[in-house]
Enzyme design. Structure first.
Site, PDB file in Angstrom:
ATOM      1  N   ASP A 199       0.831  -1.194   0.000  1.00 18.01           N
ATOM      2  CA  ASP A 199       0.000   0.000   0.000  1.00 18.01           C
ATOM      3  C   ASP A 199       0.867   1.245   0.000  1.00 18.01           C
ATOM      4  O   ASP A 199       1.885   1.280  -0.688  1.00 18.01           O
ATOM      5  CB  ASP A 199      -0.953  -0.034   1.207  1.00 18.01           C
ATOM      6  N   HIS A 230      -3.928   5.712   3.626  1.00 18.39           N
ATOM      7  CA  HIS A 230      -4.617   4.495   3.209  1.00 18.39           C
ATOM      8  C   HIS A 230      -3.912   3.246   3.724  1.00 18.39           C
ATOM      9  O   HIS A 230      -4.543   2.336   4.274  1.00 18.39           O
ATOM     10  CB  HIS A 230      -4.714   4.459   1.684  1.00 18.39           C
ATOM     11  N   SER A 395     -11.872  -2.026  -0.604  1.00  9.44           N
ATOM     12  CA  SER A 395     -10.523  -1.843  -0.100  1.00  9.44           C
ATOM     13  C   SER A 395     -10.480  -1.991   1.411  1.00  9.44           C
ATOM     14  O   SER A 395      -9.440  -2.313   1.978  1.00  9.44           O
ATOM     15  CB  SER A 395     -10.010  -0.451  -0.485  1.00  9.44           C
TER      16      SER A 395
END
Length: 1038
Positions: A199, A230, A395
């Site tokens: 990520d 994120h 996600s």
């Protein structure tokens, strides 16, 4: 572009996801057949390029890759070749140790805050007013890999979408909701399991994590920290130890930073990072990204290699719901656990992508995906620096499953039993099916962590099937199979079953699958053909089951049942005998509903063979207004983006079948209408000849076309890294020149016009979205014309003009005796779910009434919009785009000295029907049972006696908050499980005490004898007053 608006005084802030395909220098990924040292790779490349024809002018060098994997052998190299010619690329690929040469990919994904004035709050900031500026497409559709959080560049906070009901539904974090605390109390917290998060990175001193084993940077930025938040959120869902508790706080976290702060990533970064993950023996890998390109060979191949090395990959299926056929890669691969999203009320999240997979089209049928669903809406996870936040998207659902998998893996004593297949088997066998939801929305159901623990801890290596049975009568779960019964003479029904092989990374099917019909349940009324993977690798393969009705059941109605037996063998890794194998036999029950063959007029054949879509080529959307979604990638199938149309036709009593082969491969006498919608493929000359003959003999034809204009096609080009050049569409919305070849014998043709607008037809509101017009039509036909805007002029010159009398609809009865009818309409968007604004299912009904029953709708034949059929002089017919590369992707064309020619007509598919081995026994009445993994009985797999256990919590640092931002100020750590579990017990005991008290008091009151109430002595003055009243009553006055 995706956007959301927020009001601030008189302005709105628009958040837009922008993905730009940017022109790169000539960098190529050279993939080798094995792992070699840097020196050996350099020698192989120089040796190959030395023999290139343009070697004297060829300038090249190997691009250095400074990352943790550079010190180890690798299976690829990044090479910069200046002005590389096709011959030099071919020369490279001819080297015996070079497997493939593909361009380096670069993808930008950025979150832009664009202040813009909006006069009305309801108007989106990017709403087009007046003339829209058209330019080359730098699309925001995830051509490659994008994060699968919602809304912004990587995520979408759900505060403004959350209702009071939803807020009440999530008082605890997702790990507690899924009962991870039960496993924590047993002492299982993810210890000893290596989990990788690919990520945006993670800051070094984040207070939520205590066991970050390694942080690596694979980007060109000199930082390991997360500049977006994120990656931190995803890691927190998996392994946060406090505040917003993760599933496996004691797991080893390996952070792979593969995105820059500008949200840029390269394929080579992923490949290097994947290789390093294999080297580090990662157990679980979470990948919350995806894209529609399942033909990205280096990426797909590397995912296979990862899972072959026992890395359990968990990936999000995408945020392109509720449209069907929107699965993202790599989640759509058989060896990957694909995760969909639900909310906290167990509803499928609207954003969650739906199946089926589209790899297998047009000849086959898609596989069931997602594999499993879990919470992905309003889930809490770690903030970028500290604290918690709530986000939504698949996600988010992906790390929920990745965290659960990590926790489950830590509960298994014999870790050798844990592999990508066994873990998926445990998850799908234990999943809780959601009511009223089909398998292409929920897969096998909702994640059940405790049941998965029970199964996994009683697991023995074996094979299993997904789905575990075929029941064409079970609705809605088995939609679309259950939506239409089968009958004699129909196209075979294809069910694509996935074989999961928990015995080993490779396997094979022993002998052939065996078809055993149940005689008491009319199993001999159906024929079954089976095709399958010659090799099951890695951990999985396919089993394609084709079902057809036997001739003797042409007039019969009823239920038929049987089963297919499959034996899978894998090499025994620890067997002392050389060549030893493990075997596992699985049974696939089959149940179908058979009806008598419907009349020809009720049977509609959908032409799937001539539909093309991305990947591999650039096939544009049919609605040019959809500039943020330019690719036609949903399969154009009646069970994907034409699902609503299919459902409507079924509700009207029509039987719809799919033609996945050339037109020469079906018996036209069986069907009333052939339906061609949005066709991009060319036609074999034999197909054109046969269709003309079929229509003369009574078959009817309906065509929904789309735009095709070479000037517009040149205008909507975009840069593609695969070919290192600007791509122009190889067709328009439809391949109109090919369609014109097909219908020219009847004096019909579509034009190269491009029109848009709203109008009313037969009292129905219609929207014409980037459609073409009818350029030529027979004099005897019925033609309907409308006033529309010239969208082609707008695209090319940014000018607006209205064209009067644009022919959009034509109906024609062929002159031959008993001949069929033809209906043409210039736009398919009104029956396509992708970007439909106003449906025209009523028009499809009217056209089918005309083609099937020769009933001309009065609303059309007597319409005020009826005009004289055009002769072809008003508007030119389109010509094929010069230099197009359709032959590269076409099943019909092949290159021939620079001028593509039709290939030889392929043979029609021939199914080899299995020889039945009937069994005279009663079939099971209920096929819906959890997959039995070697007779595991969950009732006998009780949870062990729990002992209090609390994961270690790192002390608070100075200045850190000691409570969550939820009502009650619950302390961090394991959500005070002792308190949370004790309160209900005390409440129950207290209620019992109060109830007992009242019961006792009531019993006492009833058992005591009644006592006379004592007389109360009245006061003296009251007695005297009463005596006076009595005297007065005795002596009344006269």
């Amino acid at each position: 572009n995706s956007h959301r608006t927020m009001q601030s005084d008189k302005y709105f802030r628009c958040e837009r996801i922008c993905q730009t395909q940017t022109c790169l220098s000539d960098k190529y990924i050279v993939t080798f057949t094995g792992y070699f040292s840097a020196k050996a790779r350099s020698l192989y490349i120089s040796s190959a390029l030395r023999s290139a024809r343009d070697n004297d002018t060829l300038v090249w060098h190997i691009v250095p890759r400074e990352n943790p994997a550079s010190d180890f052998p690798s299976d690829f190299e990044l090479v910069h070749i200046r002005l590389a010619s096709p011959s030099s690329i071919l020369t490279l690929e001819d080297h015996p140790y070079i497997k493939r040469v593909t361009p380096q990919r670069k993808v930008f994904r950025s979150l832009k805050y664009i202040p813009c004035k909006c006069t009305e709050p309801a108007s989106p900031c990017n709403t087009t007013h007046g003339s829209q500026k058209w330019q080359s497409w730098q699309s925001s559709r995830p051509f490659r890999r994008t994060s699968l959080s919602l809304g912004s560049g990587f995520w979408h906070a759900t505060g403004r979408h959350s209702s009071r009901r939803l807020l009440r539904a999530i008082p605890r974090h997702v790990a507690q909701i899924l009962q991870a605390d039960v496993l924590w109390q047993m002492g299982h917290t993810g210890s000893g399991v290596k989990v990788a998060v690919f990520d945006t990175g993670l800051s070094e001193k984040h207070p939520h994590f205590k066991n970050v084993k390694e942080r690596t940077n694979w980007t060109n930025e000199k930082t390991l920290d997360d500049g977006l938040g994120h990656g931190t959120f995803v890691a927190g869902v998996i392994a946060s130890m406090r505040e917003c508790q993760g599933f496996a706080p004691d797991s080893e976290l390996h952070i792979f930073r593969v995105f820059t702060n500008n949200q840029v990533s390269y394929t080579s970064w992923f490949l290097d990072a994947f290789n390093y993950a294999i080297l580090k023996k990662i157990d679980v890998l979470n990948l919350s990204i995806g894209g529609p390109d399942f033909m990205d060979h280096p990426f797909v191949d590397k995912v296979w290699e990862l899972t072959a090395n026992k890395v359990i990959m968990v990936s999000a299926i995408g945020n392109d719901g509720p449209l069907y056929g929107t699965l993202n890669n790599p989640a759509d691969q058989m060896d990957v656990i694909g995760v969909g999203g639900i909310d906290f009320e167990d509803n499928i999240a609207r954003f969650s992508s739906r199946g089926m997979t589209t790899w297998e089209l047009p000849g086959g049928y898609g596989r069931v995906k997602p594999d499993i669903v879990t919470y992905g809406s309003g889930v809490r996870g770690s903030g970028m620096k500290e604290g918690c936040r709530s986000l939504s998207g698949t996600s988010v659902a992906s790390p929920v499953v990745a965290g659960a998998v990590t926790l489950l893996a830590s509960t298994v004593l014999n870790r050798e039993l844990v592999n990508p297949a066994s873990m998926k088997q445990a998850l799908i066998a234990s999943a809780r099916r959601l009511p009223g939801v089909n398998m292409f929305e929920q897969g096998h159901g909702k994640l059940d962590l405790i049941r998965a623990y029970q199964i996994l801890n009683s697991y023995r290596p074996q094979a299993s099937l997904s789905p575990s049975y075929i029941d064409l009568t079970e609705c809605p779960y088995m939609w679309p199979y259950c939506s239409q019964p089968i009958y004699y003479g129909g196209m075979p029904t294809i069910v694509n079953v996935t074989i999961l092989n928990g015995m080993g990374v490779t396997g094979r099917i022993v002998d052939k699958p065996i078809w055993q019909p149940y005689l008491p349940q009319n199993g001999d009324h159906i024929d079954v053909a089976v095709s399958y993977s010659p090799v099951l690798w890695p951990w999985a393969g396919y089993l394609a089951v084709s079902i057809s009705v036997a001739k003797k059941a042409a007039s019969w109605e009823g239920i038929a049942q049987g089963h297919v037996m499959v034996t899978v063998a894998s090499p025994a890794e620890n067997d002392s005998e050389v060549g030893g194998e493990l075997t596992s036999t699985v049974k696939l029950p089959i149940k179908v509903k058979i009806v008598p063959t419907p009349p020809r007029s009720k049977r509609v054949l959908w032409d799937q063979y001539h539909n093309l879509r991305y990947p591999p080529g650039y096939f544009p959307r049919d609605n040019l207004r959809m500039k943020n979604d330019p690719l036609d990638w949903n399969g154009d199938h009646i069970h994907t983006n034409f699902r609503d149309m299919y459902q409507h036709l079924r509700s009207m009593g029509y039987f719809v079948e799919v033609l996945g082969a050339p037109i020469t491969c079906f018996d036209a006498s069986q069907y009333g209408t052939l339906l061609m919608v949005d066709s991009e493929e060319e036609y074999f000359p034999e197909e054109i000849t046969k269709l003309r003959r079929d229509i003369d003999n009574g078959l009817s034809l309906i065509i929904f076309s789309d735009w095709y204009n070479t000037s517009v096609m040149r205008k909507v080009k975009f840069y593609d890294e695969n070919t290192r050049q600007w791509w122009m569409p190889d067709t328009g919305g439809a391949n109109v020149p090919a369609l014109n070849d097909l219908i020219s014998v009847w004096g019909m043709a579509f034009s190269d016009g491009l029109y848009e607008g709203e109008f009313t037809l037969a009292d129905h509101d219609m929207y014409y979205a980037s459609g073409c017009s009818i350029a030529r039509f027979p004099e005897e036909g019925i033609v309907i014309a409308k006033n529309l805007k010239d969208q082609g002029l707008e695209v090319l010159k940014q000018e607006t003009a209205v064209v009067e009398g644009v022919p959009v609809l034509g109906l024609y009865q062929t002159p031959s005796d008993g001949g069929g009818r033809i209906a043409l309409y210039g736009d398919s968007n009104c029956i396509d779910d992708s970007h439909r604004q106003k449906d025209c299912f009523w028009l499809l009904d009217a056209l089918l009434q005309y083609t099937s029953y020769s009933m001309t709708p009065p609303s059309l034949s007597h319409s005020h919009s009826r005009v004289a059929p055009p002769t072809g002089a008003e508007r030119p017919m389109p010509q094929r785009l010069e230099g197009n590369h359709l032959y590269r992707y076409s099943k019909v064309l092949e290159a021939h000295l620079g001028d593509p020619k039709p290939r030889p007509l392929p043979a029609c598919p021939h199914l080899s029907w299995a020889k039945p081995q009937p069994v005279n026994e009663t079939a099971p009445s209920n096929l819906w049972k959890h997959q039995k993994l070697l007779s595991v009985d969950l009732d006998k797999v009780a949870l062990p006696n729990v002992r209090p256990y609390r994961p270690q919590v790192r002390p608070l640092s100075p200045g850190e908050s000691s409570a969550w931002d939820i009502p009650g100020g619950i302390m961090p750590g394991r959500y005070n499980q002792e308190v949370g579990q004790t309160i209900p017990v005390f409440a129950f005991l207290g209620a019992m005490v109060v109830l007992s008290f009242f019961v006792v008091q009531l019993t006492k009151a009833r058992s005591k004898p009644k006592r006379r109430k004592p007389r109360i002595k009245r006061p003296t003055y009251l007695q005297q007053q009463q005596q006076q009243q009595t005297t007065t009553m005795k002596n009344p006055t006269v």
